[in-house]
Design an enzyme around this catalytic site. Structure first.
Site, short mmCIF file in Angstrom:
data_model
loop_
_atom_site.label_atom_id
_atom_site.label_comp_id
_atom_site.label_asym_id
_atom_site.label_seq_id
_atom_site.Cartn_x
_atom_site.Cartn_y
_atom_site.Cartn_z
CG LEU A 1 -1.94 -1.17 1.28
CD1 LEU A 1 -2.92 -0.95 2.43
CD2 LEU A 1 -2.69 -1.33 -0.03
CE LYS A 2 4.83 1.19 -4.45
NZ LYS A 2 5.28 1.72 -5.76
CG HIS B 1 9.86 -1.14 -2.73
ND1 HIS B 1 9.77 0.06 -3.39
CD2 HIS B 1 8.90 -1.94 -3.25
CE1 HIS B 1 8.80 0.00 -4.27
NE2 HIS B 1 8.25 -1.20 -4.22
CD GLU C 1 9.12 -4.14 -6.84
OE1 GLU C 1 7.90 -4.04 -6.86
OE2 GLU C 1 9.82 -3.63 -5.95
CB ILE D 1 7.85 1.09 -9.75
CG1 ILE D 1 8.73 -0.15 -9.54
CG2 ILE D 1 7.04 1.36 -8.49
CD1 ILE D 1 9.73 -0.01 -8.42
N GLY E 1 4.24 -2.63 -12.22
CA GLY E 1 3.19 -2.56 -13.23
C GLY E 1 2.19 -3.69 -13.21
CB ALA F 1 1.94 -0.67 -5.04
CB SER F 2 -0.48 2.16 -8.22
OG SER F 2 0.05 1.49 -9.35
#
Length: 223
Positions: free
Chosen positions: A16-17, A94, A142, A147, A182, A203-204
């Protein structure tokens, strides 16, 4: 420890950053989709939300731990404190929280000391090989330029995933290889599996979604 191997055992780790999302909404959706599908799904929220997320029953991971143990280390993220919240694993190194190699080593050791599983990230196969040599449970490739984008690394640069799998295996065949950057659809997850990855980081695609549950259901559909 091998976390996954066939497509049906892919591991989905949602980071979730520091996105302005509802961590509890994502956590409960991930828990429900995991229970309904049988797919292993974990959520990595902000450190302040770890305990609340873990209380939902979803598998919970930290976004980072520091190498130090107990002591006068103001501002550090102690591995034991992360474990005390109910979290069972953590990301290390990360692309948005880069560490020197010695600190990656220390963070992995600290996490394992606290009983946490580890995924050590790298930008390319060389970094993946270096991380694999430090004894994490898994490594993740990654490429930073992908990203947060709309194109997954498994689609944009499948060779880097295959090379990362080979690089990690050459160092330690027991270390799993995950694919990040991605990832946002079930097709991306299936493509990552076809390239030899045993899990995905994203994540996003979930954290920014209007309907996280629907995205998660699509992610696991091919599994």
């Amino acid at each position: 420890m091998r976390l996954a191997s066939p497509l049906t055992d892919m591991f989905v780790l949602v980071n979730l950053k520091a996105y302005p999302c509802d961590a509890m909404e994502v956590a409960t959706a991930a828990r429900d989709v995991a229970e309904a599908s049988g797919v292993r799904i974990a959520v990595a929220p902000q450190a302040a939300h770890l305990e609340r997320v873990a209380e939902t029953g979803v598998e919970t991971w930290g976004q980072h731990v520091d190498a130090n143990g107990h002591g006068s280390h103001t501002g550090s993220t102690l591995a034991e404190a992360v474990a005390d919240t109910g979290a069972t694993g953590t990301l290390v190194n990360h692309s948005e929280k880069r560490l020197k190699l010695a600190d990656v080593d220390g963070a992995i050791r600290a996490a394992h000391r606290a009983g946490l599983e580890t995924v050590a990230c790298g930008n390319n196969p060389r970094q993946v090989a270096a991380a694999a040599a430090l004894g994490p449970d898994a490594v993740a490739v990654e490429p930073p330029e992908l990203i947060g984008g709309d194109v997954s690394v498994a689609t944009a640069d499948p060779g880097i995933v295959e090379d990362a799998v080979d690089a990690a295996a050459a160092v330690d065949e027991s270390v799993d290889v995950f694919c990040g950057a991605g990832i946002s659809t079930g097709e991306d997850v299936a493509a990552a599996a076809d390239l030899g990855a045993t899990g995905v980081l994203l994540a996003s695609g979930v954290a920014k979604a209007d309907d996280p549950r629907a995205v998660l259901e699509d992610l696991v559909a091919p599994l």
